[in-house]
Design a protein around this motif. Structure first.
Motif, PDB file in Angstrom:
ATOM      1  N   GLN A 181       0.871  -1.266  -0.152  1.00 48.70           N
ATOM      2  CA  GLN A 181       0.144   0.125  -0.035  1.00 48.70           C
ATOM      3  C   GLN A 181       0.767   1.273  -0.148  1.00 48.70           C
ATOM      4  N   SER A 182       1.919   1.202   0.747  1.00 44.83           N
ATOM      5  CA  SER A 182       2.750   2.397   0.705  1.00 44.83           C
ATOM      6  C   SER A 182       3.382   2.878  -0.601  1.00 44.83           C
ATOM      7  N   GLU A 183       3.409   1.838  -1.676  1.00 46.15           N
ATOM      8  CA  GLU A 183       3.941   2.287  -2.985  1.00 46.15           C
ATOM      9  C   GLU A 183       2.842   2.918  -3.771  1.00 46.15           C
ATOM     10  N   ASP A 204       1.699   5.882  -4.232  1.00 45.07           N
ATOM     11  CA  ASP A 204       1.822   7.325  -3.691  1.00 45.07           C
ATOM     12  C   ASP A 204       1.852   8.179  -5.038  1.00 45.07           C
TER      13      ASP A 204
END
Length: 164
Positions: free
Chosen positions: A137-139, A141
């Protein structure tokens, strides 16, 4: 007659059992979503394509990146297509990005199938500046996406004085 004989006779008469191995596409809705994202006259800035059994379908479209981020869960595979405004104070232009999502809980077999499934959907989604494979999920962006598009775009001569 033995069980093997019955199975053999069944195969001879009815043909071998077919197992659906190839992925299919809902071509019309995928093409429609693709063209909607590409259109300058549409507010749609992204589309997401997910698996419905052995078929890839358009599961969502929208214009808010925050909503785009919520489309990807840890136990699924999906594709995304985005339109992002790029440029500097001198020139603004739309750039397109193709995203492959493989959640961290996806099985090894389904991970392995992604390369062939990606090739199938890229028959329709063919015009983009950058392609990324995302696995967390952090990717997902917006700043990382814009950075990747800037790197792919080459020259970036802006002075950074005006806002986009």
């Amino acid at each position: 007659m033995s069980v093997e004989g019955l199975e053999y006779d069944n195969i001879v008469q009815n043909g071998p059992k077919k197992v659906a191995m190839t992925t299919g596409l809902d071509r019309d809705t995928i093409r429609s979503a693709y063209e909607d994202v590409r259109s300058d006259n549409s507010p749609t800035e992204w589309a997401v394509f997910k698996f419905d059994g052995a078929r890839i379908i358009c599961s969502a479209r929208g214009s808010d990146f925050t909503e785009f981020r919520t489309q990807f869960s840890d136990d699924e595979r999906a594709f995304g297509y985005l339109r992002l405004q790029m440029g500097d104070e001198m020139s603004k232009r739309k750039k397109f990005m193709f995203v492959t999502w493989v959640g961290p809980n996806v099985s090894v077999i389904n991970r392995a199938k992604m390369s062939t499934d990606k090739a199938i959907i890229k028959d329709i989604i063919s015009n983009f500046a950058v392609e990324l494979q995302l696995e967390s999920q952090s990717e997902i962006d917006i700043d990382q996406f814009k950075d990747a598009l800037n790197r792919a775009g080459g020259a970036n001569y802006g002075t950074g004085i005006r806002d986009l």
